[in-house]
Write an enzyme that holds these catalytic residues in place. Structure first.
Site, mmCIF file in Angstrom:
data_model
loop_
_atom_site.group_PDB
_atom_site.id
_atom_site.type_symbol
_atom_site.label_atom_id
_atom_site.label_comp_id
_atom_site.label_asym_id
_atom_site.label_seq_id
_atom_site.Cartn_x
_atom_site.Cartn_y
_atom_site.Cartn_z
ATOM 1 N N HIS A 12 7.870 35.267 5.947
ATOM 2 C CA HIS A 12 9.234 35.468 6.445
ATOM 3 C C HIS A 12 10.173 36.060 5.393
ATOM 4 O O HIS A 12 10.094 35.724 4.218
ATOM 5 C CB HIS A 12 9.810 34.179 7.047
ATOM 6 C CG HIS A 12 10.017 33.033 6.110
ATOM 7 N ND1 HIS A 12 11.209 32.798 5.489
ATOM 8 C CD2 HIS A 12 9.187 32.024 5.709
ATOM 9 C CE1 HIS A 12 11.112 31.699 4.752
ATOM 10 N NE2 HIS A 12 9.902 31.207 4.860
ATOM 11 N N ASP A 58 10.865 31.545 -1.627
ATOM 12 C CA ASP A 58 10.536 31.141 -0.255
ATOM 13 C C ASP A 58 11.326 32.039 0.678
ATOM 14 O O ASP A 58 12.518 31.846 0.847
ATOM 15 C CB ASP A 58 10.900 29.660 -0.075
ATOM 16 C CG ASP A 58 10.755 29.177 1.359
ATOM 17 O OD1 ASP A 58 10.183 29.901 2.169
ATOM 18 O OD2 ASP A 58 11.240 28.063 1.645
ATOM 19 N N GLU A 89 12.537 32.155 10.315
ATOM 20 C CA GLU A 89 11.675 31.028 9.949
ATOM 21 C C GLU A 89 12.457 29.809 9.494
ATOM 22 O O GLU A 89 12.115 28.675 9.825
ATOM 23 C CB GLU A 89 10.696 31.445 8.836
ATOM 24 C CG GLU A 89 9.552 30.455 8.606
ATOM 25 C CD GLU A 89 9.870 29.290 7.666
ATOM 26 O OE1 GLU A 89 9.074 28.355 7.595
ATOM 27 O OE2 GLU A 89 10.941 29.316 6.993
ATOM 28 N N GLU A 90 13.511 30.032 8.719
ATOM 29 C CA GLU A 90 14.218 28.890 8.112
ATOM 30 C C GLU A 90 14.910 28.005 9.150
ATOM 31 O O GLU A 90 15.359 26.914 8.827
ATOM 32 C CB GLU A 90 15.220 29.363 7.047
ATOM 33 C CG GLU A 90 14.569 29.934 5.777
ATOM 34 C CD GLU A 90 13.794 28.910 4.941
ATOM 35 O OE1 GLU A 90 13.778 27.719 5.296
ATOM 36 O OE2 GLU A 90 13.197 29.320 3.926
ATOM 37 N N ASP A 135 3.043 31.306 3.000
ATOM 38 C CA ASP A 135 4.347 30.739 2.643
ATOM 39 C C ASP A 135 4.173 29.866 1.400
ATOM 40 O O ASP A 135 3.067 29.443 1.071
ATOM 41 C CB ASP A 135 4.929 29.939 3.825
ATOM 42 C CG ASP A 135 6.454 29.881 3.806
ATOM 43 O OD1 ASP A 135 7.054 30.041 2.721
ATOM 44 O OD2 ASP A 135 7.043 29.674 4.879
ATOM 45 N N HIS A 141 13.693 25.427 -2.226
ATOM 46 C CA HIS A 141 15.022 25.318 -1.600
ATOM 47 C C HIS A 141 16.065 24.873 -2.632
ATOM 48 O O HIS A 141 17.024 24.167 -2.303
ATOM 49 C CB HIS A 141 15.006 24.386 -0.370
ATOM 50 C CG HIS A 141 14.410 25.041 0.851
ATOM 51 N ND1 HIS A 141 14.634 24.601 2.132
ATOM 52 C CD2 HIS A 141 13.620 26.129 0.971
ATOM 53 C CE1 HIS A 141 13.996 25.384 2.984
ATOM 54 N NE2 HIS A 141 13.356 26.313 2.313
HETATM 55 ZN ZN LIG Z 1 9.284 29.485 3.745
#
Ligand SMILES: [Zn+2]
Length: 348
Positions: free
Chosen positions: A73, A190, A224-225, A245, A325
């Site tokens: 993503h 990410d 995706e998130e 991922d 994150h």
């Molecule tokens: Zn991800």
């Protein structure tokens, strides 16, 4: 068949460019366009956009009776303007799941309706130690207590509106990309790291004059998130979906920044056992440095595909990313290992 050489300079250059292209979920089109432009260099791929805005590359294989897909993503965590405060500063709402303290003090850009990019930074409402003393440390980092200080002369609501800023404008946090001795430190590895791994695997096969074993679709997803990125976009006859991922690194985890990881289970349950076992076999056969791990607080686009009714075997691999994150970091060793694994799968 041996894995073709991976061009790690290409991988890192593309990754750096993508990281520096803002793309919070819902406003990911710049990253989709950046990726599309890079894939245009490979005429064997047929590119298209879904109505939802994700990018699909169809790649004819040596055979086509059991088509496959891979996904990564391009959207990232970010925010949106929730309110313009009476003092001219902005209250935000988060896009994706992250804690406010992970972006406290970070530079950011507000994208206005007219296409203006207004700079600012995310701060605690009581930010100065000289004014608020202990409260700077003690105030809870909540939606109420965080605000954007714009780099513009505004002290009230109307002056901020005059900048073109309105409720609903997207906000991107600065990635702060830095590369040192093989380490790549940046926000939003990410999942931009894995988009870069997919592109580097395309380049490796292209440069070696190779095709994938089966006709293969690459889906660069853009939601995706928030949990539904790969829910649509792939043809219904794909037999396998390899989700690429990041791997979660930290206390109690097997993953690290120098290996690719096969995730066998996350918050949504186990991945496809037979497919996962085959991927382990490929890693061993090609001497790819890998780990097997379980991620305690994690969901993927592979599961979004499954929940939407996708009927294919789904597995998940990716490079170890420290402090995910948050202000993330990985190493070229993990990125190259992931790319090799993808290439080995494509050719198998
Ligand atoms: Zn991800």
């Amino acid at each position: 068949m041996p894995i073709p050489a991976i061009d790690s300079d290409y991988l890192l250059n593309f990754l750096t460019g993508l990281l520096n292209t803002p793309s919070p979920t819902g406003y990911a089109q710049p990253a989709i366009a950046f990726t599309q432009q890079a894939l245009d260099a490979f005429p064997e791929l047929e590119l298209s956009l879904t109505r939802k805005g994700s990018l699909v590359a169809a790649w004819p294989g040596e055979r086509s009776e059991a088509p496959r897909a891979l996904t990564a993503h391009a959207d990232t965590l970010g925010a949106m303007v929730k309110e313009i405060k009476p003092n001219g500063r902005l209250k935000l709402t988060r896009i994706g799941s992250f804690a406010w303290n992970t972006v406290e003090g970070e530079g950011c850009t507000v994208f206005t309706r007219e296409g203006r990019a207004v700079r600012g930074s995310l701060l605690l409402v009581k930010a100065s130690s000289h004014v608020h003393s202990k409260e700077v440390a003690e105030l809870v980092r909540s939606d109420e207590n965080m605000e954007v200080r714009l780099d513009a002369r505004t002290t009230w609501e109307d002056e901020t509106r005059d900048l073109g800023i309105e409720v609903g404008d997207f906000v991107a946090f600065d990635p702060r990309v830095e590369v040192t001795d093989g380490f790549v430190r940046s926000r939003h590895l990410d999942d931009k790291a894995c988009v870069a791994c997919l592109l580097a695997s395309v380049k490796a096969l292209h440069d070696a004059g190779l095709k994938p074993a089966q006709t293969t679709y690459l889906l660069i997803s853009n939601y995706e998130e928030v949990g539904h990125g790969a829910a649509v976009g792939l043809p219904s006859d794909v037999t396998e979906l390899l989700t690429v991922d990041m791997a979660a690194v930290g206390e109690g985890q097997a993953s690290d920044e120098f290996h690719a990881t096969l995730c066998v289970k996350d918050s949504n349950g186990p991945y496809h056992h037979g497919f996962s076992q085959r991927l382990r076999g490929l890693a061993e056969q090609h001497g790819i440095p890998y780990k097997v791990d379980i991620y305690p607080y994690y969901g993927s686009d592979g599961e979004a595909f499954w929940r939407a009714g996708g009927d294919a075997a789904v597995a998940l691999i990716g490079p170890g990313v420290d402090a995910s994150h948050n202000y993330e970091r990985t190493h070229m060793d993990a990125l190259v290992a992931t790319t090799q694994w993808v290439a080995a799968y494509l050719l198998s």
